[in-house]
Each structure stands twice: as structure tokens, then as C-alpha cells.
Design an enzyme around this catalytic site. Structure first.
Site, PDB file in Angstrom:
ATOM      1  N   SER A 171      18.020  13.481   1.504  1.00  0.00           N
ATOM      2  CA  SER A 171      16.861  12.588   1.508  1.00  0.00           C
ATOM      3  C   SER A 171      16.996  11.574   2.649  1.00  0.00           C
ATOM      4  O   SER A 171      17.058  11.947   3.814  1.00  0.00           O
ATOM      5  CB  SER A 171      16.733  11.904   0.147  1.00  0.00           C
ATOM      6  OG  SER A 171      15.486  11.268   0.020  1.00  0.00           O
ATOM      7  N   LYS A 223      -4.401  -2.272  -5.376  1.00  0.00           N
ATOM      8  CA  LYS A 223      -3.251  -3.165  -5.333  1.00  0.00           C
ATOM      9  C   LYS A 223      -2.175  -2.697  -6.308  1.00  0.00           C
ATOM     10  O   LYS A 223      -0.975  -2.794  -6.043  1.00  0.00           O
ATOM     11  CB  LYS A 223      -3.668  -4.603  -5.673  1.00  0.00           C
ATOM     12  CG  LYS A 223      -2.532  -5.599  -5.707  1.00  0.00           C
ATOM     13  CD  LYS A 223      -1.845  -5.679  -4.351  1.00  0.00           C
ATOM     14  CE  LYS A 223      -0.704  -6.687  -4.367  1.00  0.00           C
ATOM     15  NZ  LYS A 223       0.014  -6.726  -3.087  1.00  0.00           N
TER      16      LYS A 223
END
Length: 341
Positions: A171, A223
Site C-alpha cells: 500500500s 461535508k
């Protein structure tokens, strides 16, 4: 059993006393250090050639008798003298700067790495080499993005960069590794995991079951897309997945930029491979441990290990000592109890 209980009580009292003393010292250190500027750090430089030479000489001393050792030392001294006579030989010998990065989920080692790279870039030239011994299973995207950007500074300066992986570079770890012009992997190191994952629990139904309301107020439609306590919507899930897909595409583009030989869609599935399989997929260039690679380089180059060490304040050192004391006490008590059963 009575003896065992008394012994455990004695150890507990001793540990409590030690911890109390350390807490008092920590408080005093905190008051003394209040308002002072946080200590900086220093760059430590170690010549690895001397390390390898010392290993060899210790082995020779253990294997050879006095006469053989004397003859060998005489031969080595003669060879060194001949090398010194060759004018310019020392200056022509290349330099290898060795760095270490042991990554956690936040890539905390980035702070030391950036200082080490800043230092070496003041002296290193394209005739030198930087070797990074990398170990990381990945973590936060923005943290590993910054760590990878530090390595990109080396490439931008035109200095050869070799990344050695002995255990894992997955990763975010592989995001860093792919910047190397050459990636050297141990045969059973874990590599890949070119993907993005995000997961979080949601206890909204549990709260409703107990008549507990939880409200999320936002300004901006997206948001907050998914929450732990609020009720998640399908629209929020779709937006969250879209953000993951965008991040994954950026990750793929980044890897493909530095490793154009990869079939990126075939390896960017989130899977991991061991070194041998990774070599077949061109995720790495060679199968070799970092020890083998560096010992070979030490024959033809001067190796310098760089480590930027942060200076710990007195309060931090006492805190670390307290933590170690507690840990050692608990482990010691546990092992003694095990032996007394």
C-alpha cells in the site's frame, strides 16, 4: 499459595513505588521545561565499511591461528598500501548513502527521513547512490504521500535511488518503493496492495433502539458522507465510494509514472505478492536481501548510514523509562508466577 500471594503483593508495592518516583520526577521535569524551546535533533553518520570490516576481522581472528592471522594482516596491509599509492583512488571511489524507513500507520518516520534527505542533497551527486531500507505495510494516504514526495526529491536531483525491502512494502509502503530506480526485494517479502480501503462502524440502529438521538449538522452537501453515530444515506455511501475510487486512480497513476514497465491494471487490484511472484509481475527488479546488496556495494564504494535522531527532553526520557519499568515489571511478574505454578 500464601507465599505466592505475598510475593505478588511485594512486587506490586515495589512497582508502585518506582512508578510514583518516576511520576514525581516527570512532574519536576515538566515544570523545569515549561516555556523552553522544544529540543531539536542531530544527524548521526556511521561508516558502514568499518562495520563490515570489523565483522570480517573478528571472524578471521576466531578461525585462524596466530601465524595465519599475522600472515593475513601483513598481506592486507600490503594491499592497502598499494591502493593508497594510486593517486586519486580514494576520491574516485563512489559513495552510498544508506537510509532507513520503518513505517507505522501515520508514517511517523517521515520527519527523520526529510531531514536526512535534506542533508544528503547538500553533498550527493549523480555519481553517488542512495539506498533506502524500507519496511512498511502502509497507512494514511496523506502521510505516505508526503513520505513518497521526500523520496521524489532524490530522483529530481538526478541521484540514483535503490529501495531494499526485506519484509514488507505494501500500500503506502509500495507508493514509496516505486520511486526507486531499482527495487530489490527479499524472496519472501510482501509487496503490492495497490488499493485504497476505508471502514468504520455505525451504531445508529443501536442508538435508536435505546431512544437516543444523534444529530449531525453540516454546511456543505458532502461535508460528512458517512458517520459512526448518524444515519447513513445511500447518497452519502455513493459519494464516499466515489472519493475512494478517485484516490485509487491517483495511486495507480503515481505508481505507473515511476514504474511504466508495469501492467498497472493487473497489479492495482489490492492484492499482495511475495518477492518471487512480484518479480514476475515487475513490481521489483531483483531478489536479494539488503544485507547482501550493501555488503557487495561496500567492496567498491564508501557506505555512510544517515540517521536523524530527535533529542528527547528530560520529561520524555523519564516517561519512556516509566513505561519500560512498568512493562518489565509486568512481564517479570507474569513469568515468575508461571514458574511457581
Amino acid at each position: 499459595m500464601e507465599f505466592l500471594a505475598e510475593y505478588a503483593s511485594f512486587l506490586a508495592k515495589t512497582a508502585t513505588l518506582v512508578i510514583a518516583i518516576l511520576v514525581v520526577l516527570s512532574a519536576i521535569a515538566g515544570l523545569r521545561g515549561k516555556g523552553r524551546r522544544k529540543p531539536g535533533g542531530q544527524l548521526q553518520v556511521t561508516r558502514l565499511n568499518e562495520f563490515y570490516k570489523d565483522l570480517r576481522e573478528r571472524l578471521e581472528s576466531g578461525l585462524l591461528d596466530k601465524a595465519q592471522l599475522k600472515a593475513l594482516r601483513k598481506q592486507q596491509a600490503k594491499a592497502e598500501k598499494q591502493q593508497q599509492k594510486k593517486k586519486g583512488k580514494a576520491e574516485e571511489k563512489g559513495r552510498v548513502f544508506v537510509l532507513d524507513f520503518d513505517g507505522d500507520i501515520k508514517a511517523s518516520a517521515t520527519e527523520s527521513l526529510r531531514n536526512e534527505i535534506t542533508a544528503l542533497l547538500t553533498l550527493a551527486t549523480p555519481h553517488d547512490e542512495v539506498v533506502l531500507r524500507l519496511e512498511s505495510g502502509g497507512g494514511l494516504v496523506h502521510s505516505y504521500g508526503l513520505a513518497a514526495s521526500q523520496l521524489a526529491r532524490i530522483r529530481q536531483a538526478g541521484i540514483p535511488l535503490t529501495v531494499c525491502i526485506d519484509k514488507v512494502a505494501a500500500s503506502g509502503g509500495y507508493m514509496m518503493a516505486c520511486i526507486g530506480e531499482k527495487i530489490v526485494s527479499a524472496p519472501f517479502a510482501v509487496l503490492g496492495s495497490i488499493g485504497v480501503v476505508a471502514q468504520l462502524p455505525n451504531v445508529n440502529r443501536l442508538l435508536k433502539k435505546h431512544d437516543i438521538d444523534f444529530e449531525v449538522l453540516t454546511a456543505g452537501e458532502y461535508k460528512r458522507t458517512l458517520t459512526v453515530f448518524g444515519e447513513n444515506t445511500e447518497k452519502g455511501r455513493e459519494k464516499f465510494q466515489e472519493d475512494l475510487d478517485i484516490t485509487h486512480q491517483l495511486f495507480k497513476d503515481f505508481v505507473a509514472r515511476y514504474r511504466p514497465q508495469l501492467h498497472i491494471d493487473e497489479v492495482a487490484t489490492g492484492e499482495v505478492w511475495l518477492g518471487v511472484a512480484a518479480l514476475n509481475r515487475k513490481l521489483v527488479d531483483e531478489l536479494q536481501t539488503s544485507d547482501e546488496y550493501l555488503s557487495e556495494r561496500a567492496r567498491t564504494a564508501n557506505l555512510f548510514h544517515l540517521h536523524y535522531a530527535e533529542r528527547k527532553s528530560l520529561q520524555e526520557r523519564i516517561g519512556m523509562a516509566a513505561s519500560g519499568t512498568v512493562e518489565n515489571t509486568v512481564v517479570g511478574l507474569w513469568s515468575k508466577l508461571g514458574r511457581l505454578r
